[in-house]
Scaffold this motif. Structure first.
Motif, PDB file in Angstrom:
ATOM      1  N   PRO A  24     -17.738   9.381   7.437  1.00 10.28           N
ATOM      2  CA  PRO A  24     -17.112  10.711   7.389  1.00 10.28           C
ATOM      3  C   PRO A  24     -18.144  11.828   7.215  1.00 10.28           C
ATOM      4  O   PRO A  24     -17.985  12.915   7.762  1.00 10.28           O
ATOM      5  N   GLN A  25     -19.202  11.556   6.441  1.00  9.57           N
ATOM      6  CA  GLN A  25     -20.248  12.572   6.248  1.00  9.57           C
ATOM      7  C   GLN A  25     -20.931  12.893   7.577  1.00  9.57           C
ATOM      8  O   GLN A  25     -21.164  14.056   7.900  1.00  9.57           O
ATOM      9  N   LEU A  26     -21.263  11.840   8.324  1.00  9.87           N
ATOM     10  CA  LEU A  26     -21.910  12.048   9.620  1.00  9.87           C
ATOM     11  C   LEU A  26     -20.966  12.739  10.606  1.00  9.87           C
ATOM     12  O   LEU A  26     -21.379  13.618  11.368  1.00  9.87           O
ATOM     13  N   PHE A  27     -19.701  12.358  10.577  1.00  9.56           N
ATOM     14  CA  PHE A  27     -18.712  12.985  11.446  1.00  9.56           C
ATOM     15  C   PHE A  27     -18.561  14.465  11.104  1.00  9.56           C
ATOM     16  O   PHE A  27     -18.516  15.326  11.979  1.00  9.56           O
ATOM     17  N   HIS A  28     -18.517  14.764   9.797  1.00  6.54           N
ATOM     18  CA  HIS A  28     -18.405  16.150   9.335  1.00  6.54           C
ATOM     19  C   HIS A  28     -19.609  16.969   9.799  1.00  6.54           C
ATOM     20  O   HIS A  28     -19.468  18.078  10.310  1.00  6.54           O
ATOM     21  N   ARG A  29     -20.801  16.411   9.645  1.00  2.00           N
ATOM     22  CA  ARG A  29     -22.017  17.114  10.089  1.00  2.00           C
ATOM     23  C   ARG A  29     -22.012  17.329  11.605  1.00  2.00           C
ATOM     24  O   ARG A  29     -22.444  18.372  12.086  1.00  2.00           O
ATOM     25  N   ALA A  30     -21.518  16.347  12.345  1.00  2.00           N
ATOM     26  CA  ALA A  30     -21.464  16.487  13.803  1.00  2.00           C
ATOM     27  C   ALA A  30     -20.501  17.607  14.202  1.00  2.00           C
ATOM     28  O   ALA A  30     -20.795  18.399  15.103  1.00  2.00           O
ATOM     29  N   ILE A  31     -19.370  17.719  13.512  1.00  2.00           N
ATOM     30  CA  ILE A  31     -18.414  18.789  13.808  1.00  2.00           C
ATOM     31  C   ILE A  31     -19.035  20.148  13.482  1.00  2.00           C
ATOM     32  O   ILE A  31     -18.936  21.098  14.258  1.00  2.00           O
ATOM     33  N   LEU A  32     -19.688  20.261  12.309  1.00  2.00           N
ATOM     34  CA  LEU A  32     -20.320  21.528  11.935  1.00  2.00           C
ATOM     35  C   LEU A  32     -21.391  21.916  12.948  1.00  2.00           C
ATOM     36  O   LEU A  32     -21.512  23.090  13.315  1.00  2.00           O
ATOM     37  N   HIS A  33     -22.157  20.945  13.398  1.00  2.00           N
ATOM     38  CA  HIS A  33     -23.193  21.240  14.387  1.00  2.00           C
ATOM     39  C   HIS A  33     -22.569  21.708  15.701  1.00  2.00           C
ATOM     40  O   HIS A  33     -23.063  22.643  16.345  1.00  2.00           O
TER      41      HIS A  33
END
Length: 199
Positions: A24-33
């Motif tokens: 979820p952390q990586l997914f969240h960072r990908a969305i923010l990017h």
């Protein structure tokens, strides 16, 4: 043999737990990017753009969350005090200097103009991501700044020019409503002439 199986199961459990936490952390960072707007620099700088009919002031406004917003105020010259004011906001991935072509006609018409860079755009501070609600917050910060300027009347003005502009806008809405089925949504009281005594 049983000790090896327990250790393997424990290691697999730790690995799965770490993956479950990290995904979820990586997914969240990908969305923010993905939601980051491309930052386009001011070329040329706003201060170097031609301004035949006004006076320019470079500003740094207090924005939401302690961020600073780059802004430029253009006042009509000779100044009418107070002058009606407008805020000009760019679109996604743009900046205030791209909106410069609208400044001169507005200033010549007697308006004060506030150009604003949204967060993550132009010369304003950065943020994790940007969105339309954040654009609205930045726009509200610009309106708050204009509201306390003695030389501008951003809204709520009772000048005859503002009243007549409101009447024209109401009449335009009414005309548009007549052509559609939405007529009941435009109250006739919205377009009544104000009953101010003539001098």
């Amino acid at each position: 043999m049983a000790a090896v199986d327990v250790a393997a199961v424990a290691a697999a459990g730790v690995a799965l737990g770490a993956a479950a936490w990290a995904a979820p952390q990586l997914f969240h960072r990908a969305i923010l990017h993905a939601l980051r707007a491309p930052r386009v620099p001011h070329t040329p700088p706003v201060e170097a753009l031609p301004l035949p009919h006004g006076r320019l002031r470079t500003l740094s406004l207090a924005g939401p969350g302690g961020r600073r917003l780059a802004a430029w105020a253009v006042w009509p010259a000779p100044a009418r005090v107070p002058a009606p004011a407008v805020v000009v906001m760019h679109g996604w991935g743009a900046n205030a200097s791209m909106m410069w072509p609208v400044v001169d006609p507005l200033v010549r018409a007697g308006f004060a103009v506030l150009l604003l860079d949204a967060r993550c755009h132009g010369a304003s501070d950065d943020e994790d991501f940007t969105s339309m609600p954040r654009f609205a917050e930045d726009l509200a910060a610009g309106l708050r700044w204009l509201a306390v300027q003695p030389a501008s009347t951003p809204r709520g003005s009772r000048s005859s020019a503002t009243r007549s502009a409101r009447r024209r806008a109401c009449c335009m809405r009414r005309r548009a409503a007549r052509r559609s089925a939405a007529r009941q949504w435009v109250p006739s009281s919205a377009c009544r002439r104000s009953r101010t005594p003539k001098r």
